[in-house]
Structures are given as structure tokens and as C-alpha cells.
Design a protein around this motif. Structure first.
Motif, PDB file in Angstrom:
ATOM      1  N   UNK A  65       0.822  -1.209   0.000  1.00 48.74           N
ATOM      2  CA  UNK A  65       0.000   0.000   0.000  1.00 48.74           C
ATOM      3  C   UNK A  65       0.856   1.258   0.000  1.00 48.74           C
ATOM      4  N   UNK A  66       2.054   1.178   0.563  1.00 43.42           N
ATOM      5  CA  UNK A  66       2.965   2.313   0.505  1.00 43.42           C
ATOM      6  C   UNK A  66       3.455   2.536  -0.921  1.00 43.42           C
ATOM      7  N   UNK A  67       3.830   1.460  -1.582  1.00 46.09           N
ATOM      8  CA  UNK A  67       4.333   1.550  -2.952  1.00 46.09           C
ATOM      9  C   UNK A  67       3.257   2.079  -3.896  1.00 46.09           C
ATOM     10  N   UNK A  68       2.022   1.589  -3.723  1.00 49.70           N
ATOM     11  CA  UNK A  68       0.938   1.940  -4.649  1.00 49.70           C
ATOM     12  C   UNK A  68       0.172   3.191  -4.252  1.00 49.70           C
ATOM     13  N   UNK A  69       0.506   3.755  -3.082  1.00 51.17           N
ATOM     14  CA  UNK A  69      -0.091   5.030  -2.707  1.00 51.17           C
ATOM     15  C   UNK A  69      -1.361   4.969  -1.891  1.00 51.17           C
ATOM     16  N   UNK A  70      -1.787   3.758  -1.470  1.00 49.52           N
ATOM     17  CA  UNK A  70      -3.004   3.659  -0.658  1.00 49.52           C
ATOM     18  C   UNK A  70      -2.781   4.173   0.757  1.00 49.52           C
ATOM     19  N   UNK A  72      -1.398   6.975   2.865  1.00 46.91           N
ATOM     20  CA  UNK A  72      -1.022   8.376   2.738  1.00 46.91           C
ATOM     21  C   UNK A  72      -1.401   9.099   4.015  1.00 46.91           C
ATOM     22  N   UNK A  73      -0.947  10.324   4.208  1.00 45.21           N
ATOM     23  CA  UNK A  73      -1.320  11.071   5.418  1.00 45.21           C
ATOM     24  C   UNK A  73      -2.823  11.251   5.581  1.00 45.21           C
ATOM     25  N   UNK A  74      -3.588  11.130   4.475  1.00 50.81           N
ATOM     26  CA  UNK A  74      -5.037  11.301   4.531  1.00 50.81           C
ATOM     27  C   UNK A  74      -5.766  10.026   4.944  1.00 50.81           C
ATOM     28  N   UNK A  75      -5.039   8.918   5.035  1.00 51.37           N
ATOM     29  CA  UNK A  75      -5.671   7.645   5.378  1.00 51.37           C
ATOM     30  C   UNK A  75      -6.253   7.698   6.787  1.00 51.37           C
ATOM     31  N   UNK A  76      -7.480   7.138   6.954  1.00 49.36           N
ATOM     32  CA  UNK A  76      -8.180   7.215   8.231  1.00 49.36           C
ATOM     33  C   UNK A  76      -7.652   6.203   9.244  1.00 49.36           C
ATOM     34  N   UNK A  77      -7.335   5.010   8.796  1.00 56.21           N
ATOM     35  CA  UNK A  77      -6.923   3.937   9.699  1.00 56.21           C
ATOM     36  C   UNK A  77      -5.538   4.163  10.288  1.00 56.21           C
ATOM     37  N   UNK A  78      -5.062   3.193  11.082  1.00 57.01           N
ATOM     38  CA  UNK A  78      -3.738   3.307  11.703  1.00 57.01           C
ATOM     39  C   UNK A  78      -2.646   3.527  10.661  1.00 57.01           C
ATOM     40  N   UNK A  80       0.763   3.259   8.665  1.00 56.31           N
ATOM     41  CA  UNK A  80       1.638   2.125   8.409  1.00 56.31           C
ATOM     42  C   UNK A  80       3.102   2.521   8.527  1.00 56.31           C
ATOM     43  N   UNK A  81       3.933   1.528   8.807  1.00 56.54           N
ATOM     44  CA  UNK A  81       5.323   1.789   9.155  1.00 56.54           C
ATOM     45  C   UNK A  81       6.183   2.222   7.966  1.00 56.54           C
ATOM     46  N   UNK A  82       5.955   1.648   6.784  1.00 55.55           N
ATOM     47  CA  UNK A  82       6.747   2.058   5.622  1.00 55.55           C
ATOM     48  C   UNK A  82       6.365   3.471   5.210  1.00 55.55           C
ATOM     49  N   UNK A  83       5.077   3.768   5.217  1.00 53.53           N
ATOM     50  CA  UNK A  83       4.610   5.099   4.841  1.00 53.53           C
ATOM     51  C   UNK A  83       5.150   6.164   5.807  1.00 53.53           C
ATOM     52  N   UNK A  87      10.152   2.076   8.826  1.00 55.40           N
ATOM     53  CA  UNK A  87      10.796   0.888   8.257  1.00 55.40           C
ATOM     54  C   UNK A  87      11.027   1.167   6.775  1.00 55.40           C
ATOM     55  N   UNK A  88      12.239   0.911   6.295  1.00 53.90           N
ATOM     56  CA  UNK A  88      12.530   1.140   4.879  1.00 53.90           C
ATOM     57  C   UNK A  88      11.883   0.054   4.030  1.00 53.90           C
ATOM     58  N   UNK A  89      11.653   0.370   2.775  1.00 52.00           N
ATOM     59  CA  UNK A  89      11.069  -0.627   1.865  1.00 52.00           C
ATOM     60  C   UNK A  89      11.968  -1.851   1.736  1.00 52.00           C
TER      61      UNK A  89
END
Length: 304
Positions: A65-70, A72-78, A80-83, A87-89
Motif C-alpha cells: 500500500x505504501x508503494x501503490x499510494x493507498x 497516505x497522510x489522509x488515510x483514516x486507519x492506523x 503504516x510503518x513504511x509510509x 521501516x525502509x522498503x
């Protein structure tokens, strides 16, 4: 590894998803116990393999989801670590490889414990199912053309957390498979799909923006709720049909203690107008599903 780094990886593993992940194995275990065919070593290896696959799926989801853009700072849920950059990719990819290998080893030990060997038709079938489970865990949101971005996540969750999870663990424990076992397997699969659906309803806005076409994105907010209602009603219909086919004692209806939780959950889902409030319903449905699995299985064992 520092305590801070460990905490980051624990967050990436999403430990709160793990109890729900083993609900299918628990159901298979209860069904086998009712037939006096339970095996602790097989059951524990099935639990370990399932947990490893779930953590692999969570890490792949964080990465994909980080790679594909899902994410983002606008995301409502918790977050994610890569975003977040915690944690690096590259580190996440290495962790995914380790989890995939660990899942394969654990799955092989499970097959050997169940069948006494890795040779033969049934061991081969389950080994191939294990490979498919690893691929499904990774390809949900990671890699090229992930199936979660094409609205197929619900189908895969239903199959792997329901039909294969329950019926497969039952077969590994008993060496047999009866058609009626597919009914509780379908119930668990439908309820777990419901959990995914709440997650996707919550993230509908950001998913649409990045091209992640989940079922709620396809249906829209109103019909996604009716789809959700259908999942839960079908799960209960399958449960009632199984109970009627195998009825021995009223104690089999013990799972009805979970009905008020499901009812309250559905009322809340239809009342909610802001996606952020669905996160609480995600937790409620997880709790209701776990209670259902435990009471359904316990009631069936007590009636045996």
C-alpha cells in the motif's frame, strides 16, 4: 534490536489481527474434537503456520500500500510503518522473504505431522495450497497488479480464511472431509470477509484516489452496507443449516450468545455517516466473530 525498533516491527505485524486469523483453525479443531480426532501437534503447527502467514500478509500489505499510494497522510486507519518512514522498503522486503521461508518450513512440518510423510497425493496437494497461501499473502497489495486493487480481496479472504482454513485444518486433523463441514467453513469465511469489508468501507475515499478498486469502492457507501449485511446474514444462515443437519442437543445453539453483538454492529454500521467511526465497528465485528467461533465450536463439542 532496540526496544523502539522492536515496537515498530510489532506495530507492522499488527498483532490485533492475529486472534481473528486463527479462528478458522480453532473452528477446524473444534469440529475434529467433536469426532474424537484431535491432535495437538498438528493443531499447534497449523496455528503457527497461520500466524506466520497472517504476519507475512500484514507486512506485505504495509509494503504494497505504501508503494501503490493507498497509505497516505489522509488515510483514516492506523498509520503504516513504511509510509511513516519507520521501516525502509528494503528492510520490509527482507522481512517478507524471511516470513515466507518460515511459513514454508512450518507448513512442511505441519504436513509431515499430519500425514507422516511429505510424499503422496495429499501431502502434495497441501504443499501446493501452502505455496498458494504464501503467494496470496504477498500479492494482496504487493507486486505488480495486486488482486486487492481489483476487488478480489474478499474472494481470497473467504477461501483462505474460511473454506481452506476450516476444511483444511479439519482434514489435517481427521484425515476425512464431510460435505457439511463446508457450512461452518463458509460461515467463518463470510464473517472474516465482513471484517475486511468494514476496513475497506473505512478506507473507501483514499482507496478510490489511488486506484484501489475494492468492493465498497465499486458499490458505493450505501450498497456496501447492504453487501455487509448480506455477508453476515449468509454466515448465520449457513450456521443454522449446519445446526439443523447435525442437531443433537440445544447446547449447539450456544453461539446465539454472539447474536446481540452482530445485531448491534449492523445497527451501528447503518447509522454511521463518517468513515472514521467505522474503525470502532471493525473491532466490534472482530470480537463478535471470535465469540461466535468459540461458542459455536464449544457447543458442537459439548453436544457430541
Amino acid at each position: 534490536m532496540s526496544s523502539e525498533s522492536l515496537l515498530v516491527w510489532l506495530k507492522a505485524a499488527r498483532l490485533r489481527t492475529l486472534p481473528l486469523a486463527i479462528s478458522s483453525i480453532a473452528m477446524g479443531g473444534f469440529l475434529a474434537t467433536a469426532e474424537k480426532r484431535f491432535n495437538w501437534s498438528v493443531f499447534l503447527l497449523a496455528v503457527i503456520t497461520t500466524l506466520l502467514l497472517q504476519i507475512l500478509s500484514n507486512l506485505a500489505n504495509d509494503y504494497g500500500d505504501s508503494v501503490h499510494g493507498a497509505d497516505s497522510p489522509q488515510r483514516i486507519g492506523p498509520q503504516r510503518m513504511v509510509q511513516r518512514g519507520a521501516i525502509s522498503r528494503q528492510s520490509m522486503k527482507r522481512a517478507m522473504i524471511v516470513l515466507a521461508i518460515a511459513s514454508l518450513i512450518s507448513g512442511s512440518l505441519l504436513i509431515a505431522a499430519a500425514f507422516g510423510s511429505l510424499k503422496g497425493a495429499f501431502p502434495l496437494v497441501f504443499f501446493l495450497l501452502g505455496i498458494a497461501a504464501i503467494a496470496a499473502a504477498i500479492k494482496y497489495t504487493a507486486g505488480r497488479n495486486p488482486y486487492g486493487y481489483r476487488g478480489l480481496g474478499d474472494l481470497f479472504v473467504f477461501l483462505f480464511f474460511g473454506i481452506i482454513g476450516v476444511a483444511g485444518s479439519y482434514f489435517l486433523l481427521t484425515g476425512t472431509l464431510h460435505g457439511y463441514i463446508l457450512l461452518p467453513a463458509a460461515s467463518v469465511g463470510l464473517l472474516t470477509t465482513g471484517v475486511l469489508n468494514v476496513n475497506n468501507m473505512r478506507d473507501m475515499h483514499t482507496d478510490r484516489q489511488c486506484g484501489k478498486i475494492t468492493i465498497p469502492v465499486r458499490l458505493g457507501p450505501v450498497y456496501a452496507k447492504y453487501y455487509h449485511l448480506g455477508l453476515i446474514m449468509l454466515a448465520w444462515a449457513a450456521s443454522l443449516l449446519f445446526t439443523s443437519l447435525t442437531f443433537r442437543s440445544p447446547v449447539q445453539l450456544l453461539y446465539f450468545v454472539s447474536a446481540p453483538l452482530f445485531g448491534l454492529h449492523l445497527v451501528k454500521v447503518f447509522q454511521i455517516r463518517h468513515a472514521a467511526l467505522l474503525d470502532g465497528q471493525l473491532k466490534m465485528l472482530v470480537a463478535a466473530t471470535l465469540l461466535y467461533c468459540l461458542t459455536f465450536g464449544a457447543g458442537y463439542v459439548l453436544a457430541a
